[in-house]
Scaffold this active site. Structure first.
Site, PDB file in Angstrom:
ATOM      1  N   GLN A   1       0.834  -1.211   0.000  1.00  0.00           N
ATOM      2  CA  GLN A   1       0.000   0.000   0.000  1.00  0.00           C
ATOM      3  C   GLN A   1       0.869   1.262   0.000  1.00  0.00           C
ATOM      4  OE1 GLN A   1      -2.361   0.130   3.620  1.00  0.00           O
ATOM      5  NE2 GLN A   1      -0.580   0.029   4.956  1.00  0.00           N
TER       6      GLN A   1
ATOM      7  N   HIS B   1       0.825  -4.651   2.886  1.00  0.00           N
ATOM      8  CA  HIS B   1      -0.512  -4.805   3.473  1.00  0.00           C
ATOM      9  C   HIS B   1      -0.705  -6.270   3.843  1.00  0.00           C
ATOM     10  CE1 HIS B   1      -5.183  -4.112   3.208  1.00  0.00           C
ATOM     11  NE2 HIS B   1      -4.863  -5.001   4.110  1.00  0.00           N
TER      12      HIS B   1
ATOM     13  N   PHE C   1      -2.529  -5.086  13.423  1.00  0.00           N
ATOM     14  CA  PHE C   1      -2.541  -5.261  11.966  1.00  0.00           C
ATOM     15  C   PHE C   1      -1.966  -6.631  11.599  1.00  0.00           C
ATOM     16  CE2 PHE C   1      -0.870  -3.169   7.741  1.00  0.00           C
ATOM     17  CZ  PHE C   1      -1.958  -3.674   7.044  1.00  0.00           C
TER      18      PHE C   1
ATOM     19  N   HIS D   1      -4.267  -9.404  12.589  1.00  0.00           N
ATOM     20  CA  HIS D   1      -5.396  -9.489  11.651  1.00  0.00           C
ATOM     21  C   HIS D   1      -4.973 -10.210  10.368  1.00  0.00           C
ATOM     22  CE1 HIS D   1      -8.893  -8.166   9.279  1.00  0.00           C
ATOM     23  NE2 HIS D   1      -8.015  -7.956   8.325  1.00  0.00           N
ATOM     24  N   GLU D   2      -3.808  -9.838   9.839  1.00  0.00           N
ATOM     25  CA  GLU D   2      -3.345 -10.448   8.579  1.00  0.00           C
ATOM     26  C   GLU D   2      -3.055 -11.933   8.772  1.00  0.00           C
ATOM     27  OE1 GLU D   2      -3.330  -8.973   5.474  1.00  0.00           O
ATOM     28  OE2 GLU D   2      -4.403  -7.420   6.560  1.00  0.00           O
TER      29      GLU D   2
ATOM     30  N   LYS E   1      -6.606 -13.750   9.446  1.00  0.00           N
ATOM     31  CA  LYS E   1      -7.502 -13.786   8.276  1.00  0.00           C
ATOM     32  C   LYS E   1      -6.869 -14.524   7.094  1.00  0.00           C
ATOM     33  CE  LYS E   1     -10.278 -10.836   5.230  1.00  0.00           C
ATOM     34  NZ  LYS E   1     -10.794  -9.483   4.989  1.00  0.00           N
ATOM     35  N   HIS E   2      -5.597 -14.236   6.804  1.00  0.00           N
ATOM     36  CA  HIS E   2      -4.980 -14.777   5.579  1.00  0.00           C
ATOM     37  C   HIS E   2      -3.920 -15.848   5.866  1.00  0.00           C
ATOM     38  CE1 HIS E   2      -6.954 -11.691   3.142  1.00  0.00           C
ATOM     39  NE2 HIS E   2      -6.580 -10.791   4.043  1.00  0.00           N
TER      40      HIS E   2
HETATM   41  P1  5GP Z   1     -11.718  -4.380   0.058  1.00  0.00           P
HETATM   42  O1  5GP Z   1     -13.150  -4.754   0.175  1.00  0.00           O
HETATM   43  O2  5GP Z   1     -11.331  -3.138   0.785  1.00  0.00           O
HETATM   44  O3  5GP Z   1     -11.168  -4.466  -1.344  1.00  0.00           O
HETATM   45  O4  5GP Z   1     -10.929  -5.547   0.815  1.00  0.00           O
HETATM   46  C1  5GP Z   1     -11.100  -5.790   2.188  1.00  0.00           C
HETATM   47  C2  5GP Z   1     -10.269  -6.978   2.578  1.00  0.00           C
HETATM   48  O5  5GP Z   1     -10.741  -8.172   1.941  1.00  0.00           O
HETATM   49  C3  5GP Z   1      -8.789  -6.934   2.151  1.00  0.00           C
HETATM   50  O6  5GP Z   1      -8.000  -6.201   3.004  1.00  0.00           O
HETATM   51  C4  5GP Z   1      -8.438  -8.378   2.180  1.00  0.00           C
HETATM   52  O7  5GP Z   1      -8.292  -8.832   3.510  1.00  0.00           O
HETATM   53  C5  5GP Z   1      -9.659  -9.001   1.595  1.00  0.00           C
HETATM   54  N1  5GP Z   1      -9.592  -9.080   0.127  1.00  0.00           N
HETATM   55  C6  5GP Z   1     -10.110  -8.196  -0.785  1.00  0.00           C
HETATM   56  N2  5GP Z   1      -9.903  -8.616  -2.041  1.00  0.00           N
HETATM   57  C7  5GP Z   1      -9.213  -9.791  -1.941  1.00  0.00           C
HETATM   58  C8  5GP Z   1      -8.730 -10.718  -2.895  1.00  0.00           C
HETATM   59  O8  5GP Z   1      -8.860 -10.567  -4.121  1.00  0.00           O
HETATM   60  N3  5GP Z   1      -8.069 -11.803  -2.414  1.00  0.00           N
HETATM   61  C9  5GP Z   1      -7.901 -12.030  -1.076  1.00  0.00           C
HETATM   62  N4  5GP Z   1      -7.259 -13.136  -0.716  1.00  0.00           N
HETATM   63  N5  5GP Z   1      -8.382 -11.189  -0.158  1.00  0.00           N
HETATM   64  C10 5GP Z   1      -9.016 -10.085  -0.567  1.00  0.00           C
HETATM   65  P1  5GP Z   2      -7.848  -6.517   5.309  1.00  0.00           P
HETATM   66  O1  5GP Z   2      -8.908  -7.375   5.927  1.00  0.00           O
HETATM   67  O2  5GP Z   2      -8.418  -5.421   4.502  1.00  0.00           O
HETATM   68  O3  5GP Z   2      -6.646  -7.251   4.871  1.00  0.00           O
HETATM   69  O4  5GP Z   2      -7.164  -5.676   6.504  1.00  0.00           O
HETATM   70  C1  5GP Z   2      -7.546  -4.426   6.821  1.00  0.00           C
HETATM   71  C2  5GP Z   2      -7.699  -4.402   8.322  1.00  0.00           C
HETATM   72  O5  5GP Z   2      -6.446  -4.086   8.912  1.00  0.00           O
HETATM   73  C3  5GP Z   2      -8.683  -3.353   8.712  1.00  0.00           C
HETATM   74  O6  5GP Z   2      -9.384  -3.799   9.845  1.00  0.00           O
HETATM   75  C4  5GP Z   2      -7.807  -2.182   9.066  1.00  0.00           C
HETATM   76  O7  5GP Z   2      -8.375  -1.355  10.023  1.00  0.00           O
HETATM   77  C5  5GP Z   2      -6.573  -2.865   9.618  1.00  0.00           C
HETATM   78  N1  5GP Z   2      -5.356  -2.080   9.372  1.00  0.00           N
HETATM   79  C6  5GP Z   2      -4.486  -1.707  10.319  1.00  0.00           C
HETATM   80  N2  5GP Z   2      -3.500  -0.968   9.796  1.00  0.00           N
HETATM   81  C7  5GP Z   2      -3.748  -0.886   8.461  1.00  0.00           C
HETATM   82  C8  5GP Z   2      -3.068  -0.257   7.389  1.00  0.00           C
HETATM   83  O8  5GP Z   2      -2.031   0.382   7.523  1.00  0.00           O
HETATM   84  N3  5GP Z   2      -3.622  -0.392   6.154  1.00  0.00           N
HETATM   85  C9  5GP Z   2      -4.768  -1.109   5.943  1.00  0.00           C
HETATM   86  N4  5GP Z   2      -5.237  -1.190   4.697  1.00  0.00           N
HETATM   87  N5  5GP Z   2      -5.453  -1.700   6.949  1.00  0.00           N
HETATM   88  C10 5GP Z   2      -4.932  -1.605   8.195  1.00  0.00           C
END
Ligand code: 5GP
Ligand code: 5GP
Length: 228
Positions: A36, A63, A113, A116-117, A120-121
């Site tokens: 990011q 990210h 953060f 969470h990563e 979730k992933h």
């Molecule tokens: P957004 O809805 O903001 O695009 O994505 C929110 C979150 O959903 C991302 O931070 C990520 O955790 C997950 N996400 C969105 N798009 C993708 C994707 O194409 N692949 C995966 N593995 N996760 C995604």
């Molecule tokens: P995602 O599910 O979209 O991968 O992760 C986004 C989550 O991580 C959200 O809950 C967001 O609040 C938190 N987060 C913490 N720090 C950051 C940051 O620097 N960038 C983004 N995109 N999300 C962050």
């Protein structure tokens, strides 16, 4: 040949083992490695908070490393029993603070953060990478793919100017060798901004590959690269 009970049991165990290896090795097709641009995150959220360690460098930050399926779907939250264990990555924390800084509010040290990563992933690629290997893999990928130098070498600088989507894509492809996915956001003035760059990685987490599927771009034809 006569099979006694013992050999039948051994054969069954062997089949069971192969079956479980097959199950474990097939739970995703590739990774998205997502970086990011902090200036865009802060502009769009209208506010962001610098981590406790201070303002991050004006550089792309990690990210996440996201397991994905070839059809565009993705697994998430795969192992409720696996928590983020700071002790497994204690010697990587300094590097993560630099390369994987958090910008969410309120200001914090990044553990939220990274947790969470991982939850979730990361838990969805446990068949390939344990927690330590997962974070090491992401850090190594960031070092392999220096997006900022790819862009600045092509004259694309974070100076609030606007650039064409193709220019950005081509500069990254030229430097890294693979076509990136570009994600934009829109700031309060309606400007389309360079927000995230997606590169695809094989299931080992080590090598970039061409993306089986690029994420939806949602970019205007002219994209701002904001200062940070
Ligand atoms: P957004 O809805 O903001 O695009 O994505 C929110 C979150 O959903 C991302 O931070 C990520 O955790 C997950 N996400 C969105 N798009 C993708 C994707 O194409 N692949 C995966 N593995 N996760 C995604
Ligand atoms: P995602 O599910 O979209 O991968 O992760 C986004 C989550 O991580 C959200 O809950 C967001 O609040 C938190 N987060 C913490 N720090 C950051 C940051 O620097 N960038 C983004 N995109 N999300 C962050």
């Amino acid at each position: 040949m006569k099979l006694n009970l013992c050999s039948i049991t051994i054969i069954n165990l062997f089949l069971l083992l192969n079956f479980s290896v097959l199950c474990l090795s097939q739970d995703f097709d590739f990774f998205y490695f997502v970086q990011q641009w902090p200036g865009s995150y802060c502009d769009t959220k209208q506010h962001c908070c610098y981590p406790k360690t201070g303002k991050p460098a004006a550089d792309f930050g990690i990210h996440g490393l996201w397991p994905n399926y070839n059809d565009g779907g993705y697994p998430s939250n795969c192992d409720p029993d696996s928590r983020f264990d700071k002790s497994e990555v204690s010697d990587l924390i300094r590097t993560m603070e630099k390369e994987w800084p958090t910008l969410s509010c309120p200001s914090n040290d990044g553990i939220k953060f990274w947790t969470h990563e991982w939850v979730k992933h990361g838990t969805c690629s446990e068949s390939e990478l344990d927690q330590r290997q997962y974070f090491e893999a992401a850090i190594a990928l960031k070092r392999k793919a220096n997006l900022l130098s790819a862009l600045t070498n092509a004259g694309i600088e974070p100076n609030d100017e606007f650039y064409k989507l193709e220019e950005i894509r081509d500069a990254i492809k030229e430097a890294i060798g693979y076509t990136p996915g570009i994600e934009c956001n829109v700031d309060s003035l309606g400007n389309s901004q360079l927000y995230q760059v997606y590169l695809c990685v094989d299931t080992s987490g080590a090598d970039f590959i061409e993306c089986p599927l690029l994420p939806r771009a949602r970019c205007g034809s002219s994209i701002q690269f904001p200062k940070f």
